[in-house]
Design an enzyme around this catalytic site. Structure first.
Site, PDB file in Angstrom:
ATOM      1  N   HIS A 183     -46.789  24.472  29.415  1.00 19.07           N
ATOM      2  CA  HIS A 183     -46.013  24.929  30.571  1.00 19.07           C
ATOM      3  C   HIS A 183     -45.103  26.110  30.244  1.00 19.07           C
ATOM      4  O   HIS A 183     -44.310  26.526  31.090  1.00 19.07           O
ATOM      5  CB  HIS A 183     -45.198  23.773  31.147  1.00 19.07           C
ATOM      6  CG  HIS A 183     -46.014  22.797  31.923  1.00 19.07           C
ATOM      7  ND1 HIS A 183     -46.297  22.937  33.266  1.00 19.07           N
ATOM      8  CD2 HIS A 183     -46.650  21.659  31.535  1.00 19.07           C
ATOM      9  CE1 HIS A 183     -47.054  21.937  33.673  1.00 19.07           C
ATOM     10  NE2 HIS A 183     -47.271  21.148  32.647  1.00 19.07           N
TER      11      HIS A 183
ATOM     12  N   LYS B 200     -53.312  26.364  33.335  1.00 19.29           N
ATOM     13  CA  LYS B 200     -52.123  26.356  34.187  1.00 19.29           C
ATOM     14  C   LYS B 200     -51.803  27.791  34.597  1.00 19.29           C
ATOM     15  O   LYS B 200     -52.398  28.300  35.524  1.00 19.29           O
ATOM     16  CB  LYS B 200     -50.971  25.667  33.462  1.00 19.29           C
ATOM     17  CG  LYS B 200     -51.240  24.166  33.265  1.00 19.29           C
ATOM     18  CD  LYS B 200     -50.112  23.456  32.580  1.00 19.29           C
ATOM     19  CE  LYS B 200     -50.321  21.950  32.562  1.00 19.29           C
ATOM     20  NZ  LYS B 200     -51.520  21.503  31.838  1.00 19.29           N
TER      21      LYS B 200
ATOM     22  N   SER C 286     -43.076  18.854  30.955  1.00 23.42           N
ATOM     23  CA  SER C 286     -43.692  19.064  32.256  1.00 23.42           C
ATOM     24  C   SER C 286     -43.053  18.299  33.399  1.00 23.42           C
ATOM     25  O   SER C 286     -43.182  18.689  34.554  1.00 23.42           O
ATOM     26  CB  SER C 286     -45.183  18.702  32.183  1.00 23.42           C
ATOM     27  OG  SER C 286     -45.349  17.329  31.855  1.00 23.42           O
TER      28      SER C 286
END
Length: 393
Positions: A209, A240, A181
């Site tokens: 991610h 996310k 990340s």
């Protein structure tokens, strides 16, 4: 001396070293432009990769779920908190990921705290990438297994460490982030899996991610590398790219059934709300139908990164839309962030302990909702502040 004086002293130290985090307050929905502390600014630090956090379809599904199922589940999943909608999400996620089954949790962080201690414990060994996320680190610590760190994204060092423990009688777990990340680089997962298999080690990847970013229509790192059936545990987040909140693990059906019996956040914390689950299902449906948002995300990222390099900025080793603007010392990063905010750019500074000392940065998070004119505005302001602070010529 008071018993809590250390608190004041630590805060003062953080401020002096440029490590004190200023927490800003959003006054609008997530999007390309947002209102922060009363100011309209271009948003360059959200994990809202695909714009789902304020997507009309997700909002409509969430509202409908509240009308039909209420605002909360009222119990943990194992007592009275598993609703039909939770099962629907898990079935759709499994199909989307190409896995036998999935189990959902309250967050991606909770998923790592749930899975790792359920898989390994005292007498076992975990082989963990040295730059793994804090949630992986905490899950490893909770397991009470021995933790062996291997060099970042280094399959050969992993092999050496596994070789040292080849006669160890306990279980072995190899765990890595999929996309890291802070630097935006991708784990060499095919090589890691190959090494782990030779030593009969369980493999686990946290693709927080990579979800919505890598693979076909954002199916993640396992799909990206064509490793279906090769990775034992694939952890993902709904907080996310999916724009909501929650986490999940994808694995074989028997492993998921085992985790239903053993994963403590599943056993002892209330289920995710119907509205959140419904919105997450909507995100999965949209990605199942089209890769348009993922393509737009990558187009934006490639444009911004190319232009930042041409301006002379160091953006590290990123292979993804995560774009670290490397600045070195924390005070410089803090000042850079403050000046950007004055110029209408919301991009937070990140320093130790999130990243190593001397590697402070502004981490730019590109989104599918950004338009080219937004990115051009950002490039103009980065150039201006960069020259003012002597970061670029």
């Amino acid at each position: 001396m008071g018993k809590l004086d250390f608190v004041k002293e630590e805060i003062e130290r953080l401020k002096k070293e440029g490590l004190y985090v200023t927490i800003r307050t959003l006054e609008s929905p997530q999007g390309a432009w947002i209102k922060v502390d009363g100011k309209e600014v271009l948003n360059l630090c959200s994990n809202n990769y695909l714009g789902f956090a304020n997507h009309p379809v997700l909002k409509e599904r969430a509202k409908k779920a509240i009308d039909e199922l209420g605002v909360g589940p009222g119990a943990v999943r194992t007592i009275a908190g598993t609703m039909k909608i939770h099962r629907e999400l898990e079935e759709k996620l499994a199909k989307f990921k190409g896995a036998e089954a999935t189990l959902s949790f309250q967050s991606g962080f909770n998923t790592n705290l749930a899975v790792i201690p359920a898989i390994v414990g005292r007498g076992d060994v975990i082989f963990s990438d040295e730059l793994n996320h804090a949630s992986i680190i905490d899950g490893c610590r909770l397991s009470r297994a021995e933790i062996v760190r291997f060099n970042h994204a280094d399959p050969e060092d992993l092999r050496k460490k596994l070789e040292e423990y080849k006669e160890h009688p306990g279980r072995k777990l190899v765990v890595t982030d999929g996309v890291f990340s802070m630097d935006g680089d991708i784990a060499p997962l095919p090589e890691i899996v190959e090494v782990a298999e030779k030593y009969d080690a369980i493999t686990m990847v946290d693709d927080a991610h990579g979800e919505g970013v890598l693979g076909k229509s954002g199916r993640g790192i396992v799909d990206h590398f064509g490793l279906h059936g090769k990775v034992d545990l694939e952890v993902g987040t709904l907080s996310k790219a999916f724009g909501v909140v929650g986490g999940y693990v994808a694995a074989k059906e028997e492993v998921i059934d085992y985790l239903r019996q053993k994963a403590r956040p599943f056993l002892f914390s209330s289920a995710v709300t119907p509205a959140d689950v419904a919105a997450a299902i909507a995100a999965v449906d949209i990605l199942t139908d089209s890769d348009e948002l993922v393509v737009r995300l990558w187009d934006n990222a490639n444009y911004f990164k190319t232009e930042m390099k041409s301006l002379g900025f160091d953006i590290g080793i990123s292979q993804t839309p995560i774009t670290p603007v490397m600045l070195g010392e924390a005070p410089l990063a803090q000042e850079f962030s403050k000046r950007l905010f004055k110029e209408g750019i919301f991009a937070q500074a990140i320093g130790y302990p999130t990243v190593p000392k001397g590697k402070a940065r502004i981490r730019v998070m590109i989104s599918a909702v950004h338009e080219k004119k937004d990115l051009d505005f950002a490039l103009e302001k980065f150039e201006k502040v960069g020259k003012e602070l002597g970061v670029i010529g």
